[in-house]
Motif scaffolding. Structure first.
Motif, PDB file in Angstrom:
ATOM      1  N   UNK A   7      -2.742  60.403  -2.185  1.00 20.67           N
ATOM      2  CA  UNK A   7      -3.661  59.371  -1.727  1.00 20.67           C
ATOM      3  C   UNK A   7      -3.102  58.694  -0.487  1.00 20.67           C
ATOM      4  N   UNK A   8      -2.343  59.435   0.315  1.00 21.93           N
ATOM      5  CA  UNK A   8      -1.698  58.832   1.474  1.00 21.93           C
ATOM      6  C   UNK A   8      -2.728  58.081   2.296  1.00 21.93           C
ATOM      7  N   UNK A  10      -5.497  56.864   1.370  1.00 17.77           N
ATOM      8  CA  UNK A  10      -5.914  55.637   0.697  1.00 17.77           C
ATOM      9  C   UNK A  10      -4.845  54.566   0.823  1.00 17.77           C
ATOM     10  N   UNK A  11      -3.603  54.979   0.531  1.00 22.12           N
ATOM     11  CA  UNK A  11      -2.550  53.968   0.480  1.00 22.12           C
ATOM     12  C   UNK A  11      -2.266  53.360   1.843  1.00 22.12           C
TER      13      UNK A  11
END
Ligand SMILES: Nc1ncnc2c1ncn2[C@@H]1O[C@H](COP(=O)(O)OP(=O)(O)OP(=O)(O)O)[C@@H](O)[C@H]1O
Ligand SMILES: Nc1ncnc2c1ncn2[C@@H]1O[C@H](COP(=O)(O)OP(=O)(O)OP(=O)(O)O)[C@@H](O)[C@H]1O
Ligand SMILES: [Mg+2]
Ligand SMILES: [Mg+2]
Ligand SMILES: O=P([O-])([O-])[O-]
Lengths: 433, 319, 460, 284, 284
Positions: A7-8, A10-11
């Motif tokens: 989820x890079x 997203x994060x």
């Protein structure tokens, strides 16, 4: 939809950053709640303490009259027999009065002289008598002695009675104030540490009233209370949490204990009256009975706190010990109890604080009483500090107002002293695993 | 087991006086200082009457006379002879903060202010008075707010008897009611918040009065005496409470206080006679005695003589 | 002989027994300690137990009986003129005898018969003490002999000692039951008398509490005066307010102390907060009545609310402050005992501290925290003085925190210490109230137990 | 089949006396077989859930018995039955018969404490006491009175740590807490702790799971050495390890014991196809 | 060498601003190397005891890096540095520079919460929360807001459990507490929990220590699958496992990193003799 990719995105997205900001805001708020909570609690305590100290600190100093007293043989022992019976029955009040009148030779009228001598505390006669009994050679000599100043004048000097008020509004007349001022100017009124507060028992005269009997009574009572409540409380907690089969009986005991915690303390007094005084014929007003009643009242606190603490010990510790062949009792005494000790001690601290400040149940078993003599044992009539406070708070004399607060300060000091031991022990046992 | 210490129980009102005597008595050195408990009059009499023997008290304080039923209870438990010591008077005052005007009430007005039911226009109605002015235009416009003792206390009992009953008797409309209703009207104190039951701690009432200028408080004279700088006692029927007016019975709201002695314990528990002698000595309960300094209103001189001889002879009380 | 001396001798004997048992066990093992079933220390305790316990029981029984036996004997030996008196008077004579025997001052002119009786009494007492000493020594000796003989490698000394300890633990737990029985018994009889005067249903469901209507005997039974509902709602109201103050403040303090504050801060703040629990309730009462209540009233009035000068709110808030430590300290200990590995697990997933606390630590600590809260609730229900001083005695049926209300405990206390004859419904109602309160809290506790059981979770 | 029920709570004694006698009679016969321990029809329930469905297993004296099987099949559960550790789990209920030297270990007469001193255990998750390393080891010997003096105790501690291959790493920090050790160190600490009391039977639940090859070798050597005097039951997921250290192997599957036999036989010639499937898995 | 000190307590922010800038400047250069993470001169102290003596290690993107070495050599310690879990140990002190995507993770600007969401961790000792199995998994996604509804969450939970190979065993008891699982089940639960938040880097501390071969195979497959998109660092004692799953292997010894390189190289052709000694040990 769950992705197979990290989820890079997203994060590191703005959304996440925004969310993170919110979470941190929540975090800060949460932390702030904690600070606020502690702040409010400490603030409340500070308010209470300042008002107590503000009202009570003056009681630790007291004004005495410094008079040159002539131990007149004619008054004390006219026959010169030096018979203790004679000596102890003499009119020592007269000695003090004569000495004071000598300072004010101009006061001649009977009523004025009476007003003047009202400055001398009732206790003066007894203190003088004690001096003579201790040392009969004083008879016939002159000696500079310090005798207690009556409370009302002490209050005037301390400013607790406002001297600017109209004369009719206070207990002390203008003339009396003038006399006191003269004595002050003469240096015949000395302000010093109020040792009577610690050396005397209770008294109806504020200037003589002290806490010794209450302190000793509290100590004796608390010894009984803790001596019973701690071992019984811990044992019961250990049994219920570690050994008791989970059945109806132990449920009953558990409910019972929780219920006892909610029983009004005065009802424990009723129990003490019915069981210990009436059925077992134990002495009234005695520290043993008071101690037992308070122990019964404190027990639920210690048991409940103790059980919670025992419950918090991870089962793996028990398994480890059982696995090397420790008996359940050894598991408890060697591992579980030490780990649960901080929580148990907290229960003890709180229970002890409650017991130390409680008055209501003592009413029923005769400890709300005027008791002057310092108890010498567990069976003697005695009061305790909170009772002393309770009674002083309900006394009309103005001098008791500051003493009430002072007594509260002493009680708190006593409590803090007792707590310090428990807190120290608790720190020794504390660890995180 | 033996006991060599006198034990006293009973009224919280008499407690300060008996304990002052006990202290002086103890200081004389021959006997131990008696233990004085404050249990309330009723509770004291109950314990006192529970029997004879070391576990039962020797004396009891009472802020009212012992009742016949209580004496019978005593006798039933073997406490057959009891003697009575009348200690002195206690004035009940209605006081307020010094920062407002000095009030002047009649007993009738107090009744009208505090009764649950009052007479308005010849009718017995629930008390409509909100302010003192409602009762009498000469009184202040302040709201009626009176802090007084709870129904369980002796002071309340005495107040009802000395103020409410007396005030009530001045209304022919109430007198006309049947006896039991009449009592109800006379004795019931209003419960709508104008009268606040304030518990037994009189110092608390004193301080509440200081904080609340409009409020009045009902308590014993000694608390007024000690707080003259802050409080003033309302005049009752034109008479302000002070030592003289109470002692001379000019001030109408005063009652007697008593100590009861268990005769069977005299000569068994050491020092009872001596204690009674101390109590009835002039330097204690006489004029200018140390009890007066504590707020006791002494009995008249001849009455004191009578009380002294009667108690030193342990004359049993009869009803 | 003084009690302490007896006990000291007994302790010394037990200690000797301990040493003996231990060395004997070592000897019996013949150098192979592992051949013993239990370690020598347990053999020591085993012997000490046998030495100490029977003698102690004997001592307790004797101590309970000796006084009355000696009294009976002295009484029997009194001259006929005295024995003819009523039992009450004989009691008084015995008081005199005791006073004489112990050298206390007696005000009665010493009657030779009494002096003789006092002598007799002293004599019997000393015989009794001597006999007790001999008996106790004999018991201790026999116990020693018995236990000594039984010492051998196969002796299950540990099991025996632990059995005794377990019995002791059980007895300690039963103290709670005994206390309950005692309380119920000391309330029951008077309560029954009360319920004979006031029908229980009126009491339980009546909406008006006004014991003042019963001030005169002829009005005792006036209807509706003894309805306990306002008192229970008052209790509930004040306890609720108190908990609304104590739980958030206490819990958040606990969380902050154990999770955020550096150890030094925690080490100082926690004991300081505990002082709150030890301030005498009179002080809180004054504070509530003279500071909090006027404050609440002023604030309320400035907001245009009608506030009673004795409001439930003032009393409740101050009571809440008093019980903060019940929640804060107990919860702090429990939270602190949650294993670090659980926190690590949560941090490792990217949780913030507060998330970790709220969702992992608190649930894990919940059973203990609930215990603390229950204790606090109990204290709030049982508290008297603050309410007496700040909320008063007016039993209004109201759920409004700005009204004056009264609680069950307040009524019990004022009714019991007041000036009343103890045969009126008014005073007896204190016992009725006590019993009902007891029953109500019992039911609440049973429910609480059920609920807590459901949510109990164990962790490791 | 003489099976009786044992409930989890330790204070409650289980099984009727009659059953106990019967059981002992039954074991008289078994004792002849030269087995140290013997399980017959062991069933375990966690509440309503059955975790073991009737296990029969003989554990021969002075041999290493390996228990293998997929995760959750009940190996730990069975191991915990052997020294009545299941007594401590409230909801656990044990049925069946387990004997030690021919004696029913669930018998009234048997003291579980003494049993556990004779049948020691190393747990799956290392659980050192929150005490010093020294005290962790010394605890067992101390309660059993195995050392008569300070020196002797020092020796036991040192010896046990050496045997578990931990001595060199911790000899300078014996006073530091055992919880501050690394995972593998904690595991070896727990092994040393179990060994220190010299039980007759040692139950090891994956003793090498957190250990590196060298430490594993150490432990395996230890097991080999212990085998001369002790009986060992070991749970392992490592087939090679089972093959290396054990003489007998039992294969568990979903609460059943599928197969038991000489280790060689099991690994070379499994009878059951589930066993075969498991041990011939590509991994290990 | 631009090293700065980081103390253990999380509330205290570490490193001066200047050092931070310097550090970022330094990492600018490193970032070019295409490494996901990069450690330079990492030293860790537990109180006075030094556990790591200056580790330099590059962790390439989308590869599996294995850390091997004897027990107690500092593998877990190093792993915990990579997502700042050492912050939670009061006495731990970290020095040196560690970057993620070229950014100093000990920098003031870096938020440990975000960091740990990006760098997930599976601990050596399984530590399920005292919650239901479902909530154990859902916990992470919930706090990060990864699921927008109940269904999506259910799916995440199911998928994660499936990936960790636990689904079949627990699908009927999702509401039961996670602490009631067997050792291996708990370990897989913790893996599923870490996977559920889909971090960029996953740190696994002996994820298969309590697992049977089949479960191990599952997890290794999972690692293989994840490698396509994730960066993985794994601590293992199982050489075969390291050889099977990793592309790069680092060998730790007594707080030093002795050697690092392509896994094949390390296993076939170790340069350092300590490495050689370790990996050619008879066991594994
Ligand atoms: N919390 C702690 N306090 C003190 N020392 C610690 C702590 N944690 C680890 N150590 C020490 O630091 C060193 C490295 O420990 P670490 O846990 O990193 O080892 P490891 O390589 O993971 O070993 P293993 O394979 O056994 O898990 C060890 O000597 C250990 O005892
Ligand atoms: N305390 C418990 N409460 C409920 N169920 C349990 C408990 N302990 C174990 N179980 C269940 O019992 C079954 C057997 O568990 P056990 O721990 O014996 O497995 P195992 O063979 O040791 O597995 P592993 O190799 O993963 O440790 C599993 O399904 C597990 O979930
Ligand atoms: Mg297992
Ligand atoms: Mg590790
Ligand atoms: O205590 P009293 O009975 O005098 O109110």
């Amino acid at each position: 939809m769950i992705s197979d990719t990290p989820k890079a995105a997203i994060y590191q997205s703005d959304d996440f950053a925004a969310r993170l900001r919110k979470r941190y805001a929540a975090e800060r708020r949460f932390k702030m709640y904690g600070v606020v909570a502690i702040g409010v609690a400490l603030g409340m305590l500070a308010i209470l303490l300042t008002s107590i100290v503000g009202q009570g600190y003056t009681a630790f100093a007291q004004h005495d009259l410094a008079l040159e007293v002539f131990f007149d043989p004619a008054e004390i022992d006219p026959q010169g027999s030096r018979d203790p019976a004679v000596i102890s029955n003499a009119n020592y009040g007269a000695l003090a009065r004569t000495a004071l009148q000598a300072v004010f030779p101009e006061v001649e009228q009977r009523t004025d002289r009476r007003r003047l001598t009202s400055m001398i505390s009732n206790g003066a006669a007894f203190e003088l008598r004690q001096m003579v009994i201790d040392d009969p050679s004083l008879i016939g000599t002159r000696k500079q002695v310090r005798i207690p100043l009556a409370s009302d004048y002490d209050q005037v000097l301390k400013g607790n009675i406002d001297r600017t008020l109209p004369e009719t509004s206070r207990k002390v007349t203008d003339q009396q104030i003038a006399w006191v001022d003269k004595l002050v100017a003469n240096g015949q009124i000395v302000n010093g540490f109020n040792w009577r507060l610690f050396a005397n028992g209770d008294s109806r005269d504020p200037e003589l009233a002290g806490l010794k009997a209450g302190l000793v009574g509290s100590l004796l009572t608390l010894m009984v209370t803790l001596g019973l409540a701690i071992p019984i409380g811990i044992s019961a907690a250990v049994y219920l949490e570690e050994f008791a089969p989970k059945n109806k009986l132990t449920d009953l005991i558990e409910v019972n204990i929780n219920n006892l915690a909610a029983v009004p303390s005065i009802v424990f007094g009723l129990l003490g009256l019915a069981v210990f005084l009436n059925a077992f014929n134990m002495p009234r007003s005695a520290p043993v009975v008071g101690g037992i009643v308070l122990a019964l009242m404190t027990l639920p606190t210690i048991i409940i706190a103790g059980r919670a603490a025992l419950k918090a010990v991870p089962p793996s510790i028990r398994e480890a010990a059982l696995g090397v062949g420790a008996s359940p009792l050894q598991v408890v005494t060697h591992h579980v109890l030490p780990l649960a000790m901080p929580g148990i001690l907290t229960g003890v601290i709180i229970g002890m604080a409650h017991a130390l400040g409680e008055t209501a149940p003592l009413l029923m078993i005769g400890m709300i009483a005027f008791i002057v003599d310092t108890p010498g044992g567990f069976g003697d009539a005695s009061t305790v500090l909170p009772v002393q406070i309770f009674m002083w708070a309900d006394s009309p004399e103005r001098g008791f107002v500051e003493r009430t607060s002072a007594a509260i300060m002493v009680l708190l000091a006593f409590l803090i002293g007792m707590n310090a031991i428990a807190v120290f022990l608790r720190k020794q046992f504390e660890r995180r695993w | 087991q033996g006991r060599d210490q006198i034990r006293v129980v009973g009224s919280s009102t008499v407690f300060p006086f008996t304990s002052a005597v006990a202290e002086t008595f103890g200081r004389m050195g021959k006997f131990k200082t008696p233990v004085v408990e404050s249990t309330g009059t009723g509770g004291g009499i109950k314990q006192f009457c529970a029997g004879v023997g070391v576990q039962h008290p020797d004396l009891t304080n009472a802020s009212r006379r012992i009742k016949k039923s209580e004496l019978e209870g005593c006798a039933a438990n073997g406490v057959t002879t009891v003697s009575e010591l009348e200690v002195g008077f206690d004035g009940i005052v209605i006081a307020n903060s010094k920062s407002t005007a000095h009030a002047d009430f009649t007993i009738k007005q107090i009744f009208q202010a505090l009764a649950k039911q009052v007479v308005v226009n010849g009718q017995v109605v629930p008390n409509p008075h909100k302010t003192w002015k409602d009762i009498d235009p000469s009184l202040p416009a302040a709201e009626i707010e009176v802090l007084g003792p709870p129904p369980t206390s002796g002071t309340r009992d005495a107040f009802v008897e000395l103020v409410m009953d007396v005030g009530c008797a001045q209304f022919p409309e109430i007198k006309a009611l049947p006896a039991d209703q009449q009592k109800a009207v006379c004795n019931q104190i209003r419960e709508d918040g104008a009268f606040i039951e304030a518990g037994e701690n009189d110092n608390l009432i004193v301080q509440k009065l200081v904080a609340n200028k409009d409020a009045f408080g009902i308590f014993g004279y000694s608390f007024l005496d000690q707080n003259m700088d802050k409080l003033q006692g309302a005049k009752m029927n034109g008479v302000a409470p002070d030592l003289d007016t109470i002692a001379s019975a000019k001030y109408p709201v005063a009652r007697s206080m008593y100590v009861y002695v268990k005769n069977q314990h005299v000569d068994v528990i050491p020092g009872i006679r001596e204690f009674l002698a101390e109590y009835t000595s002039e330097k204690a309960f006489g004029e200018e005695g140390y009890l007066e300094a504590k707020g006791l209103i002494p009995l008249p001189k001849d009455k004191r003589e009578k009380v002294r001889t009667s108690i030193l002879n342990l004359t049993p009380v009869t009803m | 002989m003084p009690v302490t001396l007896f006990l000291a001798v007994l302790a010394a004997l037990s200690f000797a027994g301990f040493q003996l048992g231990r060395s004997r066990a070592v000897a019996s093992a013949g150098g192979r300690l592992s051949s013993l079933h239990s370690v020598p220390t347990y053999h020591g305790f085993y012997v000490a137990m046998w030495v100490g316990l029977p003698a102690l029981i004997l001592f307790a029984v004797w101590g309970g009986l000796e006084g009355s036996i000696v009294n009976a004997m002295v009484r029997a030996s009194l001259p006929a003129s005295m024995t003819a008196l009523s039992p009450q008077e004989i009691n008084l004579i015995m008081v005199d005898v005791h006073n004489l025997a112990y050298g206390n001052i007696s005000s009665r002119v010493a009657d030779p018969a009494l002096l003789a009786a006092a002598e007799h009494y002293k004599h019997l007492r000393s015989i009794g003490d001597g006999a007790l000493a001999v008996l106790m020594l004999a018991a201790a000796g026999m116990g020693l002999q018995y236990a000594r003989q039984r010492i051998q490698p196969g002796l299950r000394a540990r099991n025996q000692v632990e059995k005794v300890v377990t019995v002791f633990l059980i007895l300690c737990s039963l103290v709670a039951i005994l206390t309950t029985v005692g309380i119920v018994l000391s309330l029951l009889f008077e309560a029954i008398r009360f319920f004979n005067k006031v029908p229980p249903l009126d009491f339980l469901f009546g909406l008006q509490w006004s014991p003042q209507t019963a001030i005169r005997a002829d009005q005792v039974a006036s209807d509706g005066a003894f309805g306990a509902v306002p008192l229970f709602t008052g209790t509930l109201l004040i306890a609720t307010i108190a908990m609304a103050v104590a739980v958030p403040l206490g819990l958040m303090s606990a969380i902050y102390m154990s999770e955020y504050a550096p150890p030094r801060v925690r080490g100082t703040v926690k004991p300081i907060l505990e002082i709150l629990a030890g301030i005498p309730t009179v002080v809180y009462g004054f504070f509530a009545a003279l500071t909090m209540a006027p404050f609440v009233r002023d604030v309320g009035q400035s907001l245009g609310l009608s506030v009673s000068s004795e409001s439930a709110l003032a009393a409740g808030v101050v009571m809440g402050v008093m019980i903060i430590p019940f929640v804060s300290s107990l919860s702090d200990d429990i939270i602190n005992a949650v294993p670090q590995s659980l926190r690590d697990g949560s941090y490792g997933l990217g949780a913030t501290r507060s998330e970790t606390i709220r969702q992992v630590v608190l649930p894990a600590a919940l059973p203990g925290i609930v215990g603390g809260i229950l204790l606090a609730v109990s204290r709030a229900i049982g508290e008297t003085m603050i309410v007496v001083m700040a909320a008063g005695l007016a039993a209004n049926l109201s759920g409004n925190p700005l009204d004056a209300v009264s609680t069950v405990t307040v009524q019990i206390a004022t009714l019991l210490v007041g000036d009343q004859e103890f045969d009126s419904a008014k005073t007896l109602s204190a016992f009725g109230l006590g019993l009902v309160l007891f029953t109500v809290t019992l039911c609440l506790n049973i429910i609480a137990l059920r609920v807590v059981r459901k949510y109990r979770e164990q962790y490791d | 089949m003489t099976a009786h029920t044992h409930t989890g709570t330790p204070t409650r004694s289980t099984g009727s006396l009659a059953a106990g006698i019967e059981a002992r009679a039954a074991t008289g016969a078994l004792a002849g077989a030269g087995n140290k321990m013997d399980a017959k029809g062991v069933k375990v329930f966690y509440g309503a859930k059955q975790a073991l469905k009737g296990i029969d297993l003989e554990i021969p004296d002075r041999q290493v018995t390996a228990l293998i099987g997929p995760s959750g099949c009940g190996k730990s559960t069975f191991l915990r039955c052997l020294n009545r550790m299941n007594d401590t789990i409230g909801i656990a209920r044990v049925e069946g018969l387990i004997t030690l030297d021919g004696q029913d270990i669930y018998d009234r007469e048997i003291d579980p404490v003494q049993l556990r001193a004779r049948v020691g255990m190393v747990f799956q998750k290392p659980n050192p006491f929150p005490k010093s390393i020294y005290d962790n080891i010394a605890y067992g010997p101390r309660i059993h009175g195995l050392a008569s003096g300070r020196d002797e105790m020092d020796e036991i501690v040192a010896k046990s740590l050496q045997r578990a291959g931990l001595w060199n790493e911790v000899k300078d920090r014996l006073k530091e807490p055992g919880t501050g050790l690394s995972g593998g160190q904690q595991q070896r600490l727990c092994i040393a702790r179990a060994v220190a009391v010299s039980p007759e039977v040692i139950l090891m639940d994956e003793p090498c799971s957190a250990l590196d090859p060298i430490a594993t070798a150490h432990v395996e050597e230890l097991i080999d050495e212990l085998r001369e005097n002790y009986t060992i039951v070991i749970v392992t997921h490592n087939m090679q390890q089972a093959a290396r250290v054990s003489q007998r192997t039992a294969f568990f599957h979903l609460g059943d014991m599928v197969e038991v036999g000489d280790t060689e036989d099991i690994f070379t010639n499994p009878r059951d196809e589930r066993t075969q499937g498991y041990i011939t898995g590509r991994y290990g």
